[in-house]
Design an enzyme around this catalytic site. Structure first.
Site, short mmCIF file in Angstrom:
data_model
loop_
_atom_site.label_atom_id
_atom_site.label_comp_id
_atom_site.label_asym_id
_atom_site.label_seq_id
_atom_site.Cartn_x
_atom_site.Cartn_y
_atom_site.Cartn_z
N HIS A 48 0.82 -1.21 0.00
CA HIS A 48 0.00 0.00 0.00
C HIS A 48 0.85 1.27 0.00
O HIS A 48 0.35 2.36 -0.29
CB HIS A 48 -0.94 0.00 1.21
CG HIS A 48 -2.27 0.63 0.95
ND1 HIS A 48 -2.43 1.80 0.26
CD2 HIS A 48 -3.52 0.22 1.29
CE1 HIS A 48 -3.70 2.12 0.19
NE2 HIS A 48 -4.40 1.17 0.81
N ASP A 75 -2.29 2.38 -4.19
CA ASP A 75 -3.51 2.50 -3.39
C ASP A 75 -4.51 1.42 -3.78
O ASP A 75 -4.36 0.72 -4.79
CB ASP A 75 -4.13 3.88 -3.57
CG ASP A 75 -3.34 4.97 -2.85
OD1 ASP A 75 -2.67 4.65 -1.84
OD2 ASP A 75 -3.38 6.13 -3.28
#
Length: 224
Positions: free
Chosen positions: A202, A206
């Site tokens: 992450h 995203d």
């Protein structure tokens, strides 16, 4: 009454694997998306190629799809180095392989995006043979840019793969199960559905673009 306990030390190669797995979780922000794809077209292609004299596996076909999808989603193909994301133009596709003795390796097929389906199959088989003979090279073990982990022959449909850090992402291939789905005439029919699990860092990607990538993988498999 005491029962016998078999103590297995985490040392040697198994210890190195354990350390890498723990380091992967400690040094990256891992998240997993799950999806499933109708593999009717993929299985039909496998059968058609077999009739034509070309033997390929489901894994070979998925590898070929992944390479084409990664070209459209270059943000998923690369590694995280410190505070930098290094995206690669070439796709060096790592293949997670279970070895005898509870061991695991993930050597890479270099420039997999430039290979035809038959060449990908040959490269995968070559890596598997050399892995069992302990003849893999250091670059093959360390320079991959994306990993595939295949549990399709088990009863596991979805799972949460641990990243092959410093790579950005890893796609887990699960088993194929029959599920009822709507047909064009609004009736229900049984379709073979493959579980897919995408773990990604992450810090580099995203959730939305990772979901777009996984959705593209599903659509690409379904439209073969």
């Amino acid at each position: 009454m005491e029962t016998a306990i078999n103590i297995v030390p985490l040392r040697g190669v198994r210890g190195m694997i354990a350390d890498k797995m723990q380091k992967s979780l400690e040094e990256s922000a891992q998240l997993t998306h799950h999806a499933q794809a109708d593999v009717s077209s993929l299985m039909a292609m496998k059968e058609r190629l077999s009739r034509e004299g070309t033997k390929v596996s489901i894994e070979d076909l998925v590898m070929h799809v992944i390479c084409s999808v990664l070209v459209r989603h270059p943000n998923m193909n690369g590694v995280v180095q410190g505070k930098e994301v290094h995206l690669h133009e070439q796709i060096h596709l790592s293949m997670a392989m279970a070895m005898p003795g509870n061991l695991l390796v993930a050597p890479a097929i270099f420039k997999a995006n430039q290979k035809r389906l038959s060449e990908l199959r040959e490269a995968r088989q070559d890596l598997s043979a050399r892995a069992r003979a302990n003849k893999l090279t250091v670059p093959e073990m360390t320079q991959g840019t994306f990993t595939i982990s295949n549990l399709g022959l088990s009863r596991v449909h979805h799972f949460t793969p641990i990243l092959n850090t410093p790579q950005i992402a890893l796609l887990g291939i699960g088993s194929i199960i029959k599920q009822a789905a709507p047909a064009q005439d609004n009736t229900l029919e049984w379709k073979p559905m493959m579980g897919l699990s995408l773990t990604f860092d992450h810090r580099a990607v995203d959730g939305a673009p990772a979901a777009d990538f996984l959705t593209d993988v599903c659509h690409s498999i379904e439209s073969l």
